[in-house]
Motif scaffolding. Structure first.
Motif, PDB file in Angstrom:
ATOM      1  N   GLU A 215       6.740 -11.771  -5.097  1.00 43.30           N
ATOM      2  CA  GLU A 215       7.690 -10.837  -5.697  1.00 43.30           C
ATOM      3  C   GLU A 215       6.982  -9.802  -6.570  1.00 43.30           C
ATOM      4  O   GLU A 215       7.376  -8.633  -6.612  1.00 43.30           O
ATOM      5  CB  GLU A 215       8.739 -11.594  -6.537  1.00 43.30           C
ATOM      6  N   ASP A 216       5.913 -10.233  -7.266  1.00 45.90           N
ATOM      7  CA  ASP A 216       5.186  -9.305  -8.123  1.00 45.90           C
ATOM      8  C   ASP A 216       4.572  -8.159  -7.328  1.00 45.90           C
ATOM      9  O   ASP A 216       4.453  -7.027  -7.815  1.00 45.90           O
ATOM     10  CB  ASP A 216       4.074 -10.042  -8.877  1.00 45.90           C
ATOM     11  N   LEU A 217       4.167  -8.444  -6.088  1.00 44.00           N
ATOM     12  CA  LEU A 217       3.482  -7.446  -5.266  1.00 44.00           C
ATOM     13  C   LEU A 217       4.427  -6.647  -4.381  1.00 44.00           C
ATOM     14  O   LEU A 217       3.973  -5.758  -3.646  1.00 44.00           O
ATOM     15  CB  LEU A 217       2.418  -8.133  -4.393  1.00 44.00           C
ATOM     16  N   LEU A 218       5.729  -6.935  -4.440  1.00 46.58           N
ATOM     17  CA  LEU A 218       6.677  -6.213  -3.585  1.00 46.58           C
ATOM     18  C   LEU A 218       6.670  -4.698  -3.792  1.00 46.58           C
ATOM     19  O   LEU A 218       6.815  -3.944  -2.822  1.00 46.58           O
ATOM     20  CB  LEU A 218       8.096  -6.758  -3.809  1.00 46.58           C
ATOM     21  N   PRO A 219       6.498  -4.168  -5.009  1.00 44.36           N
ATOM     22  CA  PRO A 219       6.465  -2.702  -5.156  1.00 44.36           C
ATOM     23  C   PRO A 219       5.378  -2.025  -4.330  1.00 44.36           C
ATOM     24  O   PRO A 219       5.505  -0.853  -3.976  1.00 44.36           O
ATOM     25  CB  PRO A 219       6.226  -2.512  -6.665  1.00 44.36           C
ATOM     26  N   PHE A 220       4.311  -2.745  -4.004  1.00 46.10           N
ATOM     27  CA  PHE A 220       3.230  -2.158  -3.220  1.00 46.10           C
ATOM     28  C   PHE A 220       3.557  -2.118  -1.731  1.00 46.10           C
ATOM     29  O   PHE A 220       2.734  -1.640  -0.941  1.00 46.10           O
ATOM     30  CB  PHE A 220       1.939  -2.938  -3.459  1.00 46.10           C
ATOM     31  N   SER A 221       4.741  -2.607  -1.365  1.00 45.30           N
ATOM     32  CA  SER A 221       5.217  -2.485   0.011  1.00 45.30           C
ATOM     33  C   SER A 221       6.440  -1.575   0.082  1.00 45.30           C
ATOM     34  O   SER A 221       7.123  -1.532   1.103  1.00 45.30           O
ATOM     35  CB  SER A 221       5.554  -3.868   0.572  1.00 45.30           C
ATOM     36  N   ASP A 222       6.716  -0.861  -1.008  1.00 46.13           N
ATOM     37  CA  ASP A 222       7.861   0.051  -1.044  1.00 46.13           C
ATOM     38  C   ASP A 222       7.595   1.267  -0.143  1.00 46.13           C
ATOM     39  O   ASP A 222       6.505   1.836  -0.136  1.00 46.13           O
ATOM     40  CB  ASP A 222       8.115   0.502  -2.486  1.00 46.13           C
ATOM     41  N   GLU A 223       8.611   1.680   0.605  1.00 44.42           N
ATOM     42  CA  GLU A 223       8.449   2.780   1.554  1.00 44.42           C
ATOM     43  C   GLU A 223       8.053   4.077   0.861  1.00 44.42           C
ATOM     44  O   GLU A 223       7.255   4.856   1.387  1.00 44.42           O
ATOM     45  CB  GLU A 223       9.743   2.982   2.348  1.00 44.42           C
ATOM     46  N   ARG A 224       8.576   4.321  -0.340  1.00 40.74           N
ATOM     47  CA  ARG A 224       8.234   5.557  -1.050  1.00 40.74           C
ATOM     48  C   ARG A 224       6.751   5.614  -1.376  1.00 40.74           C
ATOM     49  O   ARG A 224       6.095   6.648  -1.203  1.00 40.74           O
ATOM     50  CB  ARG A 224       9.064   5.655  -2.336  1.00 40.74           C
ATOM     51  N   LEU A 225       6.208   4.492  -1.810  1.00 39.88           N
ATOM     52  CA  LEU A 225       4.781   4.454  -2.141  1.00 39.88           C
ATOM     53  C   LEU A 225       3.933   4.597  -0.879  1.00 39.88           C
ATOM     54  O   LEU A 225       2.905   5.294  -0.886  1.00 39.88           O
ATOM     55  CB  LEU A 225       4.455   3.147  -2.862  1.00 39.88           C
ATOM     56  N   LEU A 226       4.345   3.946   0.200  1.00 39.91           N
ATOM     57  CA  LEU A 226       3.570   4.009   1.441  1.00 39.91           C
ATOM     58  C   LEU A 226       3.493   5.445   1.961  1.00 39.91           C
ATOM     59  O   LEU A 226       2.424   5.905   2.391  1.00 39.91           O
ATOM     60  CB  LEU A 226       4.193   3.095   2.498  1.00 39.91           C
ATOM     61  N   ARG A 227       4.610   6.149   1.912  1.00 41.80           N
ATOM     62  CA  ARG A 227       4.601   7.544   2.393  1.00 41.80           C
ATOM     63  C   ARG A 227       3.794   8.439   1.456  1.00 41.80           C
ATOM     64  O   ARG A 227       3.134   9.388   1.902  1.00 41.80           O
ATOM     65  CB  ARG A 227       6.032   8.052   2.535  1.00 41.80           C
ATOM     66  N   ALA A 228       3.824   8.158   0.152  1.00 42.97           N
ATOM     67  CA  ALA A 228       3.030   8.943  -0.798  1.00 42.97           C
ATOM     68  C   ALA A 228       1.536   8.727  -0.565  1.00 42.97           C
ATOM     69  O   ALA A 228       0.734   9.668  -0.649  1.00 42.97           O
ATOM     70  CB  ALA A 228       3.404   8.559  -2.231  1.00 42.97           C
ATOM     71  N   ILE A 229       1.151   7.497  -0.247  1.00 42.58           N
ATOM     72  CA  ILE A 229      -0.264   7.209   0.045  1.00 42.58           C
ATOM     73  C   ILE A 229      -0.697   7.949   1.300  1.00 42.58           C
ATOM     74  O   ILE A 229      -1.770   8.562   1.348  1.00 42.58           O
ATOM     75  CB  ILE A 229      -0.474   5.690   0.200  1.00 42.58           C
ATOM     76  N   ALA A 230       0.140   7.894   2.341  1.00 40.96           N
ATOM     77  CA  ALA A 230      -0.207   8.555   3.601  1.00 40.96           C
ATOM     78  C   ALA A 230      -0.283  10.069   3.453  1.00 40.96           C
ATOM     79  O   ALA A 230      -1.066  10.726   4.151  1.00 40.96           O
ATOM     80  CB  ALA A 230       0.804   8.177   4.677  1.00 40.96           C
ATOM     81  N   ALA A 231       0.524  10.636   2.547  1.00 40.05           N
ATOM     82  CA  ALA A 231       0.547  12.094   2.369  1.00 40.05           C
ATOM     83  C   ALA A 231      -0.441  12.585   1.326  1.00 40.05           C
ATOM     84  O   ALA A 231      -0.545  13.795   1.096  1.00 40.05           O
ATOM     85  CB  ALA A 231       1.960  12.527   1.971  1.00 40.05           C
ATOM     86  N   ALA A 232      -1.184  11.696   0.690  1.00 42.91           N
ATOM     87  CA  ALA A 232      -2.113  12.088  -0.364  1.00 42.91           C
ATOM     88  C   ALA A 232      -3.204  13.013   0.194  1.00 42.91           C
ATOM     89  O   ALA A 232      -3.682  12.808   1.306  1.00 42.91           O
ATOM     90  CB  ALA A 232      -2.751  10.858  -1.003  1.00 42.91           C
ATOM     91  N   PRO A 233      -3.611  14.027  -0.581  1.00 42.08           N
ATOM     92  CA  PRO A 233      -4.635  14.978  -0.089  1.00 42.08           C
ATOM     93  C   PRO A 233      -6.048  14.424  -0.119  1.00 42.08           C
ATOM     94  O   PRO A 233      -6.957  15.045   0.423  1.00 42.08           O
ATOM     95  CB  PRO A 233      -4.492  16.151  -1.054  1.00 42.08           C
ATOM     96  N   VAL A 234      -6.256  13.280  -0.762  1.00 43.18           N
ATOM     97  CA  VAL A 234      -7.594  12.682  -0.830  1.00 43.18           C
ATOM     98  C   VAL A 234      -7.500  11.234  -0.346  1.00 43.18           C
ATOM     99  O   VAL A 234      -6.419  10.646  -0.322  1.00 43.18           O
ATOM    100  CB  VAL A 234      -8.152  12.719  -2.272  1.00 43.18           C
ATOM    101  N   PRO A 235      -8.622  10.635   0.050  1.00 45.21           N
ATOM    102  CA  PRO A 235      -8.588   9.237   0.507  1.00 45.21           C
ATOM    103  C   PRO A 235      -8.115   8.288  -0.588  1.00 45.21           C
ATOM    104  O   PRO A 235      -8.436   8.463  -1.759  1.00 45.21           O
ATOM    105  CB  PRO A 235     -10.041   8.960   0.901  1.00 45.21           C
ATOM    106  N   ILE A 236      -7.342   7.283  -0.169  1.00 47.85           N
ATOM    107  CA  ILE A 236      -6.814   6.273  -1.087  1.00 47.85           C
ATOM    108  C   ILE A 236      -7.410   4.918  -0.721  1.00 47.85           C
ATOM    109  O   ILE A 236      -7.444   4.543   0.452  1.00 47.85           O
ATOM    110  CB  ILE A 236      -5.279   6.193  -1.009  1.00 47.85           C
ATOM    111  N   VAL A 237      -7.863   4.187  -1.742  1.00 49.63           N
ATOM    112  CA  VAL A 237      -8.376   2.824  -1.554  1.00 49.63           C
ATOM    113  C   VAL A 237      -7.373   1.853  -2.173  1.00 49.63           C
ATOM    114  O   VAL A 237      -7.050   1.955  -3.354  1.00 49.63           O
ATOM    115  CB  VAL A 237      -9.760   2.641  -2.196  1.00 49.63           C
ATOM    116  N   SER A 238      -6.888   0.924  -1.358  1.00 44.95           N
ATOM    117  CA  SER A 238      -5.941  -0.085  -1.842  1.00 44.95           C
ATOM    118  C   SER A 238      -6.707  -1.318  -2.287  1.00 44.95           C
ATOM    119  O   SER A 238      -7.471  -1.899  -1.517  1.00 44.95           O
ATOM    120  CB  SER A 238      -4.954  -0.456  -0.726  1.00 44.95           C
TER     121      SER A 238
END
Length: 378
Positions: A215-238
């Motif tokens: 449950e603590d990690l559920l925000p990291f599977s939120d659709e809004r965050l996933l789309r923001a990561i994919a649209a980021a102008p620089v590489p993202i490391v999870s």
């Protein structure tokens, strides 16, 4: 051991051991089932092979003892506490020695976890079909500036900062602390990610959080965050959770690190190793330059020697050619013929080629190999 009764007249009587054995045998034939309840009296000890707790029905207080192998319980990483509502998957079992009836658990899920997992799987398939997980950009070798989006907990942030500073002291880091747990975490992380990516000279961003429950990690599977990561102008490391944790942000990011410390090793090179590589490259360049100079020196010396010897060689070649010509001339010279015993006869300065050219009594000159003499024709 076979369950048998002792007959007393017309009465069949079972011993306690036989009775328990029979009931245990009958219970072992029942199928595995899911049971819902609240956790109470949780007991775990590092020396025990099993973990024990009681499952309580909150409506009427009915209780059921539960036991689960400690290794299986630890692998679930649930951090269960008294009062939490769970679903337990297992099989009823009677421990014959004490007649203790329990549920032998094979798996445990917090209440509602199955629905969460199904929703996450649907979201994963949806975003995969849209190509959200396909873009994987290469991380910069030496980033000008590193963004770090994390919570205010000391562990994850300290691990990233300490490792980056130790590996590459010259690294510049922009830290954005935000919520990483709870109902507002997803939107807060999206906003922090946008602000960090918009900062000057940011070449890579690390999204980090320490371990936690499902449950603590559920925000990291939120659709809004996933789309923001994919649209980021620089590489993202999870870098979320531990090795066994797989929130959906791992799929959307350009690179995934098993821990925040591992993420730090991904985004910056080891300065000491770089210095060693530079030293090796410098040594290789020096050896290469010395090799080129040595080869050029040898070529120059060889050319100098050729130039020094060229006049003598030219004279020698000319002399050889002259001697060859002289030899040919000597071979063609009339004197060579005279050496073989022939003579040249002249009359009035002209060579006599026929007997008709002279008359009897006429004086002639005869030339041989070693001189000449006069003669008269008879």
């Amino acid at each position: 051991m076979k369950v048998e009764a002792i007959e007393y007249g017309d009465r069949k009587v079972y011993s306690v051991a036989s009775f328990n054995r029979g009931v245990a045998d009958w219970l072992s034939r029942l199928p595995t089932i899911w049971v819902e309840g609240e956790v109470t009296e949780l007991r775990r000890n590092a020396r025990w092979q099993s973990v024990f707790f009681t499952l309580k029905d909150p409506t009427d207080g009915a209780c059921l003892g539960v036991t689960i192998a400690r290794s299986r319980f630890d692998a679930l990483r649930l951090d269960l506490g008294d009062g939490e509502r769970v679903h337990v998957f297992g099989r009823p079992q009677l421990f014959e020695a004490k007649g203790d009836f329990r549920l032998r658990a094979l798996s445990i899920e917090r209440f509602g976890l199955g629905d969460h997992l199904a929703a996450l799987e649907r979201l994963k398939k949806k975003l995969a079909a849209e190509g959200v997980f396909e873009r994987k950009r290469e991380l910069p070798f030496v980033p000008r500036r590193i963004g770090l989006v994390t919570g205010n907990d000391a562990a994850a942030k300290r691990d990233v900062l300490t490792t980056i500073s130790a590996r590459f002291p010259a690294a510049r880091i922009l830290v954005a602390e935000t919520y990483v747990q709870g109902p507002f975490a997803a939107s807060a992380m999206v906003e922090a990610l946008r602000e960090v990516c918009a900062a000057p000279e940011i070449d890579v961003v690390v999204l980090a959080r320490g371990g936690g429950s499902f449950e603590d990690l559920l925000p990291f599977s939120d659709e809004r965050l996933l789309r923001a990561i994919a649209a980021a102008p620089v590489p993202i490391v999870s870098a979320v959770g531990h090795e066994q944790d797989n929130p959906l942000c791992d799929f959307a990011a350009d690179a995934r690190a098993s821990t925040p410390t591992a993420a730090a090793r991904l985004v910056v090179p080891d300065a000491a190793e770089l210095v060693q590589r530079l030293d090796r490259a410098r040594g290789a360049l020096a050896r290469g330059a010395r090799g080129v100079l040595e080869r050029r020196r040898q070529r120059l010396e060889h050319a100098h020697e050729r130039l020094r010897r060229a006049p003598a060689l030219a004279v020698e070649r000319k002399r050889a050619r002259l001697e060859h010509s002289a030899g040919r001339l000597r071979a063609l010279s009339p004197r060579a013929t005279l050496q073989r015993g022939y003579a040249i006869v002249r009359s009035g300065g002209e060579i006599v080629r026929s007997t008709a050219a002279v008359a009897a009594g006429e004086k002639i000159a005869v030339e041989v190999a070693d001189g000449d003499f006069g003669a008269r024709v008879e």
